[in-house]
Design an enzyme around this catalytic site. Structure first.
Site, PDB file in Angstrom:
ATOM      1  N   GLU A  45      -3.027  -4.648  -3.087  1.00  0.00           N
ATOM      2  CA  GLU A  45      -3.564  -5.523  -4.139  1.00  0.00           C
ATOM      3  C   GLU A  45      -3.567  -4.810  -5.484  1.00  0.00           C
ATOM      4  O   GLU A  45      -3.155  -5.362  -6.509  1.00  0.00           O
ATOM      5  CB  GLU A  45      -5.001  -5.948  -3.808  1.00  0.00           C
ATOM      6  CG  GLU A  45      -5.144  -6.763  -2.544  1.00  0.00           C
ATOM      7  CD  GLU A  45      -5.417  -5.910  -1.302  1.00  0.00           C
ATOM      8  OE1 GLU A  45      -4.782  -4.840  -1.166  1.00  0.00           O
ATOM      9  OE2 GLU A  45      -6.235  -6.317  -0.478  1.00  0.00           O
ATOM     10  N   CYS A  57     -10.709  -2.760  -4.544  1.00  0.00           N
ATOM     11  CA  CYS A  57      -9.798  -3.811  -5.037  1.00  0.00           C
ATOM     12  C   CYS A  57     -10.580  -5.000  -5.585  1.00  0.00           C
ATOM     13  O   CYS A  57     -10.186  -5.601  -6.590  1.00  0.00           O
ATOM     14  CB  CYS A  57      -8.855  -4.258  -3.927  1.00  0.00           C
ATOM     15  SG  CYS A  57      -7.559  -3.036  -3.581  1.00  0.00           S
ATOM     16  N   ASN A  90       0.847  -1.197   0.000  1.00  0.00           N
ATOM     17  CA  ASN A  90       0.000   0.000   0.000  1.00  0.00           C
ATOM     18  C   ASN A  90       0.882   1.247   0.000  1.00  0.00           C
ATOM     19  O   ASN A  90       1.950   1.283   0.623  1.00  0.00           O
ATOM     20  CB  ASN A  90      -1.011  -0.006   1.152  1.00  0.00           C
ATOM     21  CG  ASN A  90      -0.407  -0.163   2.529  1.00  0.00           C
ATOM     22  OD1 ASN A  90       0.666  -0.740   2.695  1.00  0.00           O
ATOM     23  ND2 ASN A  90      -1.088   0.348   3.529  1.00  0.00           N
ATOM     24  N   CYS A 130      -4.052   0.633  -2.506  1.00  0.00           N
ATOM     25  CA  CYS A 130      -3.916  -0.612  -1.738  1.00  0.00           C
ATOM     26  C   CYS A 130      -2.843  -1.513  -2.352  1.00  0.00           C
ATOM     27  O   CYS A 130      -2.540  -1.424  -3.548  1.00  0.00           O
ATOM     28  CB  CYS A 130      -5.231  -1.372  -1.723  1.00  0.00           C
ATOM     29  SG  CYS A 130      -6.532  -0.595  -0.768  1.00  0.00           S
ATOM     30  N   CYS A 140     -10.494  -4.544   0.031  1.00  0.00           N
ATOM     31  CA  CYS A 140     -11.558  -3.536   0.054  1.00  0.00           C
ATOM     32  C   CYS A 140     -12.421  -3.663  -1.202  1.00  0.00           C
ATOM     33  O   CYS A 140     -12.063  -4.349  -2.170  1.00  0.00           O
ATOM     34  CB  CYS A 140     -10.955  -2.133   0.169  1.00  0.00           C
ATOM     35  SG  CYS A 140     -10.291  -1.487  -1.381  1.00  0.00           S
ATOM     36  N   GLU A 155       0.341   5.239   0.658  1.00  0.00           N
ATOM     37  CA  GLU A 155      -0.610   6.248   1.127  1.00  0.00           C
ATOM     38  C   GLU A 155      -0.185   7.655   0.693  1.00  0.00           C
ATOM     39  O   GLU A 155       0.922   7.858   0.172  1.00  0.00           O
ATOM     40  CB  GLU A 155      -0.754   6.145   2.647  1.00  0.00           C
ATOM     41  CG  GLU A 155      -1.340   4.797   3.051  1.00  0.00           C
ATOM     42  CD  GLU A 155      -1.642   4.681   4.536  1.00  0.00           C
ATOM     43  OE1 GLU A 155      -1.175   5.529   5.324  1.00  0.00           O
ATOM     44  OE2 GLU A 155      -2.350   3.725   4.904  1.00  0.00           O
TER      45      GLU A 155
END
Ligand code: THU
Length: 128
Positions: A53, A90, A40, A51, A87, A42
């Site tokens: 993924e 994703c 991830n 993210c 999430c 940010e």
């Protein structure tokens, strides 16, 4: 399975997560056996955060890969390991490229993990 989870833990080390403190790593296995990892990333504006993924999937797609078999996901705050579930964003990105049989491995460790298919995680997902 173990090897893919190990690669996700390696990717987690690169997590850039100063705002949430939640470090995630992912390892995506293509149908041809190659593996792309991601963490991830940010951002101070929060919204642009990506993210683990999606980092892995976008890396693979941008290298010309389109066929994916499974993804291993690991994460947690510093010093802990939980099994993160992807999430909604994703899951939708997975649905763009992956079949409902695509395996999502949510791992606490190389020994402790749960496997669910994308079809289970995103039933009746939207595609065109
Ligand atoms: N995150 C992921 O990278 N993957 C998941 O499956 C769950 C959440 C990230 C997003 C954000 O950087 C942090 O974890 C906390 O939500």
């Amino acid at each position: 399975m173990k090897d893919l989870i190990r690669k996700a833990f390696e990717a987690r080390k690169n997590s850039y997560s100063p705002y949430s403190g939640f470090q995630v790593g992912a390892a995506l296995q293509c149908e041809d056996g190659t593996v792309y990892t991601g963490c991830n990333v940010e951002n101070a504006a929060y919204g642009p955060s990506n993210c683990a993924e999606r980092t892995a999937i976008f890396k693979a797609v941008s290298e010309g890969k389109r066929e994916f078999a499974r993804i291993a996901i690991v994460g947690g705050h510093e010093g802990e390991s939980v099994a993160p579930t992807p999430c909604g964003v994703c899951r939708q990105v997975m649905a763009e490229f992956c079949k409902p049989s695509f395996e999502v491995i949510m791992a606490v460790s190389e020994e402790e993990y749960e496997v669910m298919t994308l079809g289970e995680l995103l039933p009746r997902g939207f595609t065109l």
